[in-house]
Design an enzyme around this catalytic site. Structure first.
Site, short mmCIF file in Angstrom:
data_model
loop_
_atom_site.label_atom_id
_atom_site.label_comp_id
_atom_site.label_asym_id
_atom_site.label_seq_id
_atom_site.Cartn_x
_atom_site.Cartn_y
_atom_site.Cartn_z
N GLU A 96 0.84 -1.21 0.00
CA GLU A 96 0.00 0.00 0.00
C GLU A 96 0.87 1.25 0.00
O GLU A 96 2.00 1.23 0.48
CB GLU A 96 -0.86 0.01 1.28
N ASP A 97 0.31 2.34 -0.49
CA ASP A 97 1.02 3.62 -0.40
C ASP A 97 0.89 4.22 1.00
O ASP A 97 1.85 4.68 1.59
CB ASP A 97 0.53 4.61 -1.47
N ASP A 100 -4.58 5.13 6.27
CA ASP A 100 -5.21 6.33 6.82
C ASP A 100 -6.26 5.88 7.84
O ASP A 100 -5.91 5.52 8.97
CB ASP A 100 -5.80 7.11 5.64
N PHE A 149 -2.10 15.53 4.60
CA PHE A 149 -2.37 14.88 3.31
C PHE A 149 -1.15 15.02 2.44
O PHE A 149 -0.68 16.13 2.19
CB PHE A 149 -3.60 15.48 2.64
N ARG A 162 0.85 12.44 -9.05
CA ARG A 162 1.40 11.09 -8.90
C ARG A 162 2.81 10.97 -9.49
O ARG A 162 3.62 10.16 -9.07
CB ARG A 162 0.51 10.06 -9.62
P1 XMP Z 1 -8.01 4.46 4.26
O1 XMP Z 1 -8.63 5.68 4.88
O2 XMP Z 1 -9.05 3.51 3.80
O3 XMP Z 1 -7.39 5.05 2.97
O4 XMP Z 1 -6.95 3.88 5.13
C1 XMP Z 1 -6.30 4.59 2.32
C2 XMP Z 1 -6.32 5.19 0.94
O5 XMP Z 1 -6.69 6.58 0.98
C3 XMP Z 1 -5.84 7.36 0.20
N1 XMP Z 1 -5.12 8.32 1.07
C4 XMP Z 1 -4.26 9.22 0.65
N2 XMP Z 1 -3.84 9.50 -0.59
N3 XMP Z 1 -2.44 11.18 0.28
C5 XMP Z 1 -2.93 10.49 -0.77
O6 XMP Z 1 -2.53 10.77 -1.89
C6 XMP Z 1 -2.82 10.97 1.56
O7 XMP Z 1 -2.34 11.64 2.48
C7 XMP Z 1 -3.79 9.93 1.75
N4 XMP Z 1 -4.40 9.43 2.84
C8 XMP Z 1 -5.20 8.45 2.39
C9 XMP Z 1 -4.90 6.37 -0.44
O8 XMP Z 1 -5.37 6.10 -1.73
C10 XMP Z 1 -4.93 5.13 0.40
O9 XMP Z 1 -4.73 3.93 -0.33
MG MG Z 2 -5.76 7.85 -3.82
#
Ligand code: XMP
Ligand code: MG
Length: 174
Positions: A96-97, A100, A149, A162
């Site tokens: 995962e990137d 959150d 963010f 990206r």
């Molecule tokens: P959750 O909330 O489900 O979200 O843990 C994970 C996905 O939300 C996106 N995400 C971000 N994308 N910068 C981003 O570009 C951020 O700071 C950020 N926070 C959440 C991301 O796609 C991740 O897989």
């Molecule tokens: Mg995203």
């Protein structure tokens, strides 16, 4: 919204963390039949860099999840691209990137577990533990962030940024 005037993490700082993660994974997954499941699109660059640094064999697959947040914070997740390799009996590492709220990763773990893999682990470059809405912890984390963010190195704001090699914080204008 605009980018912070300087990067929060430069490409070379990121590569340093990626190397550490690749070393840990290479140690832990030696001798196991491993599938790295890259979560599109945000983890594309991270997954690609990470897997090139690994020193043990690993198969590569992709998954694309779309999460609906907003009012109903149940966080329904739809799988636009499901994994294509058979996962049964394999050691799966979700790449995962960023973690959150934890809702997306948790839904992915549930989806993968249904296929009866030997194990499932989460490897995320970034983690925002203060933003969790459910209990979830990553097994391999590169960098912990505050409630901010971030974009760049695969991560987007409305599909922008990206392509940037460095990671920036998204800040309010003026
Ligand atoms: P959750 O909330 O489900 O979200 O843990 C994970 C996905 O939300 C996106 N995400 C971000 N994308 N910068 C981003 O570009 C951020 O700071 C950020 N926070 C959440 C991301 O796609 C991740 O897989
Ligand atoms: Mg995203």
């Amino acid at each position: 919204m605009k980018l912070s005037s300087s990067p929060l993490y430069t490409a070379s700082q990121i590569q340093g963390r990626v190397e550490v993660l690749a070393e840990k994974l290479s140690r832990d997954y030696a001798g196991r039949e491993t599938i790295a499941l890259i979560v599109l699109t945000g983890a594309l660059h991270f997954g690609s860099d990470l897997l090139r640094k690994m020193t043990v064999p690993v198969s590569i697959d992709f998954i694309r999840a779309k999460s609906y947040k907003g009012a109903a914070s149940t966080g329904r997740v739809e799988f636009l691209v499901p994994p294509s390799l058979p996962l049964e009996g394999k050691h799966v590492v979700i790449i995962e990137d960023i973690l959150d709220t934890g809702l997306t990763a948790s839904a992915i773990v549930d989806r993968i577990r249904a296929e009866d893999p030997a194990s499932v682990a989460i490897c995320s470059l970034f983690d925002k533990p203060k933003c969790r809405k459910i209990e979830l912890s990553g097994d391999y984390i590169g960098i912990e962030l505050e409630r901010q963010f971030v974009v760049g190195y695969g991560m987007d704001y409305e599909e922008r940024y990206r392509e940037l090699p460095d990671v920036y914080v998204l800040v309010d204008e003026e």
